[in-house]
Design a protein around this motif. Sequence first.
Motif, PDB file in Angstrom:
ATOM      1  N   GLU A  28       0.880  -1.179   0.159  1.00 44.10           N
ATOM      2  CA  GLU A  28      -0.176   0.069  -0.044  1.00 44.10           C
ATOM      3  C   GLU A  28       0.916   1.340   0.051  1.00 44.10           C
ATOM      4  O   GLU A  28       0.476   2.270  -0.667  1.00 44.10           O
ATOM      5  N   ASP A  29       2.041   1.203   0.712  1.00 42.39           N
ATOM      6  CA  ASP A  29       2.866   2.551   0.885  1.00 42.39           C
ATOM      7  C   ASP A  29       3.632   2.549  -0.572  1.00 42.39           C
ATOM      8  O   ASP A  29       3.524   3.755  -1.176  1.00 42.39           O
ATOM      9  N   VAL A  30       3.850   1.558  -1.400  1.00 39.46           N
ATOM     10  CA  VAL A  30       4.365   1.776  -2.619  1.00 39.46           C
ATOM     11  C   VAL A  30       3.471   2.140  -3.601  1.00 39.46           C
ATOM     12  O   VAL A  30       3.821   3.262  -4.133  1.00 39.46           O
ATOM     13  N   VAL A  31       2.068   1.764  -3.521  1.00 35.98           N
ATOM     14  CA  VAL A  31       1.158   2.356  -4.477  1.00 35.98           C
ATOM     15  C   VAL A  31       0.717   3.805  -4.290  1.00 35.98           C
ATOM     16  O   VAL A  31       0.651   4.372  -5.050  1.00 35.98           O
ATOM     17  N   GLN A  32       0.795   4.166  -3.023  1.00 32.98           N
ATOM     18  CA  GLN A  32       0.588   5.521  -2.608  1.00 32.98           C
ATOM     19  C   GLN A  32       1.735   6.279  -3.141  1.00 32.98           C
ATOM     20  O   GLN A  32       1.600   7.572  -3.790  1.00 32.98           O
ATOM     21  N   GLU A  33       3.141   5.986  -2.696  1.00 35.73           N
ATOM     22  CA  GLU A  33       4.244   6.695  -3.512  1.00 35.73           C
ATOM     23  C   GLU A  33       4.090   6.775  -5.106  1.00 35.73           C
ATOM     24  O   GLU A  33       4.478   7.776  -5.624  1.00 35.73           O
ATOM     25  N   ALA A  34       3.525   5.705  -5.844  1.00 35.58           N
ATOM     26  CA  ALA A  34       3.478   5.722  -7.108  1.00 35.58           C
ATOM     27  C   ALA A  34       2.435   6.707  -7.509  1.00 35.58           C
ATOM     28  O   ALA A  34       2.629   7.430  -8.547  1.00 35.58           O
ATOM     29  N   ASP A  48       2.110   5.086 -22.616  1.00 35.41           N
ATOM     30  CA  ASP A  48       1.434   3.948 -22.298  1.00 35.41           C
ATOM     31  C   ASP A  48       1.697   3.979 -20.468  1.00 35.41           C
ATOM     32  O   ASP A  48       2.203   3.603 -19.826  1.00 35.41           O
ATOM     33  N   PRO A  49       0.387   4.430 -19.979  1.00 32.95           N
ATOM     34  CA  PRO A  49      -0.005   4.795 -18.667  1.00 32.95           C
ATOM     35  C   PRO A  49       0.377   3.338 -17.990  1.00 32.95           C
ATOM     36  O   PRO A  49       1.019   3.461 -16.776  1.00 32.95           O
ATOM     37  N   ARG A  50       0.022   2.124 -18.359  1.00 31.70           N
ATOM     38  CA  ARG A  50      -0.003   0.849 -17.664  1.00 31.70           C
ATOM     39  C   ARG A  50       1.585   0.637 -17.501  1.00 31.70           C
ATOM     40  O   ARG A  50       2.008   0.073 -16.137  1.00 31.70           O
ATOM     41  N   ALA A  51       2.190   0.431 -18.609  1.00 36.61           N
ATOM     42  CA  ALA A  51       3.685   0.297 -18.385  1.00 36.61           C
ATOM     43  C   ALA A  51       4.321   1.303 -17.572  1.00 36.61           C
ATOM     44  O   ALA A  51       5.183   0.819 -16.758  1.00 36.61           O
ATOM     45  N   TYR A  52       4.112   2.550 -17.629  1.00 34.62           N
ATOM     46  CA  TYR A  52       4.720   3.653 -16.785  1.00 34.62           C
ATOM     47  C   TYR A  52       4.590   3.293 -15.309  1.00 34.62           C
ATOM     48  O   TYR A  52       5.292   3.279 -14.505  1.00 34.62           O
ATOM     49  N   LEU A  53       3.125   3.053 -15.047  1.00 32.54           N
ATOM     50  CA  LEU A  53       3.046   2.941 -13.679  1.00 32.54           C
ATOM     51  C   LEU A  53       3.449   1.581 -12.832  1.00 32.54           C
ATOM     52  O   LEU A  53       3.811   1.531 -11.870  1.00 32.54           O
ATOM     53  N   VAL A  54       3.602   0.521 -13.771  1.00 35.51           N
ATOM     54  CA  VAL A  54       4.229  -0.732 -13.339  1.00 35.51           C
ATOM     55  C   VAL A  54       5.704  -0.415 -13.075  1.00 35.51           C
ATOM     56  O   VAL A  54       6.167  -1.064 -12.222  1.00 35.51           O
ATOM     57  N   THR A  55       6.183   0.227 -13.874  1.00 36.52           N
ATOM     58  CA  THR A  55       7.654   0.475 -13.809  1.00 36.52           C
ATOM     59  C   THR A  55       7.885   1.252 -12.531  1.00 36.52           C
ATOM     60  O   THR A  55       8.786   0.875 -11.939  1.00 36.52           O
TER      61      THR A  55
END
Length: 301
Positions: A28-34, A48-55
């Motif tokens: 959850e902390d990682v997702v918040q920082e992302a 490509d938002p999906r690839a960018y966010l996963v990166t």
Amino acid sequence: MTTDVFEEHRSLLTGAAYRILGTAADAEDVVQEAWLRWNAVDQTAVDDPRAYLVTIASRLAIDRLRSARSRRESYVGEWLPEPVSDLPDGADHAELADTVEYALLVVLESLSPLERAVFVLREAFQFPYSRIAEIIGREEAATRQLARRARDHVRERRHRFDTDKESRRRITERFLRATLEGDLDGLTALLADDAVLVADGGGKARSPLRILHGVRRVAGFLHGVAQGRNTRRFLASVGLTGIEGIDSGITEVNGAPAGYVAVHGRIVTLGILDVADGRIRSVYLVSNPDKLSRLRTPGTP
């Protein structure tokens, strides 16, 4: 628009981060920082938002895992992943459920952070090697080598389940009943000869500090669990003063049945079993209250 795009991918990011890290809180902390980084970037420049966010999320998770590994060197006793009841990213679907299974997460703990990230991104989410290479900052050939090494390691150490979910539930019920009744013969019959027990109390709950090996040691420990003085000592270690309100039953974590003991609706111990050939190969006992705080007994809101 910014929020909508991120929310569309939140479950994917949470699922990837949880598999890489093994703890829901860190994920959850990682997702918040992302989210903070996504909110600060010029989205019109992102093809490509999906690839960018996963990166972003994967790199944050790798960094956090490296830091966590150093902290876990001073952890009291064995460290086990945090079990979850609400599976991320639709992992109740068959193709994803296998990659969030608890025994697999335990095995993934023995991989390096990069090996673990590559394994998760490839095996769970089917990212192409070229994209994974960009995420981890390695050449594609080196990324393929990391993936191969991780797969071989997992294959060597992971027991493949050959029983369906209902059969595993029945074995879990028999295990829980035999443990709580102090039925040594019943426990011995359920355990494989080379069974192991791994307990995680985190220095906060009374638990074995080392892995127990072999049916005799594992069954012997479990046989003594239900004795009155042992129960009271354990409850005292997690801040409970009496045995009133104790309940037990079966719940589901990481897509599989698990036995629990609860006091007034608060789960204080969770037993997750690794079953193969109809016998219990591994018993994972999670008693660290920090890793159980998100869990509720069935029917509890």
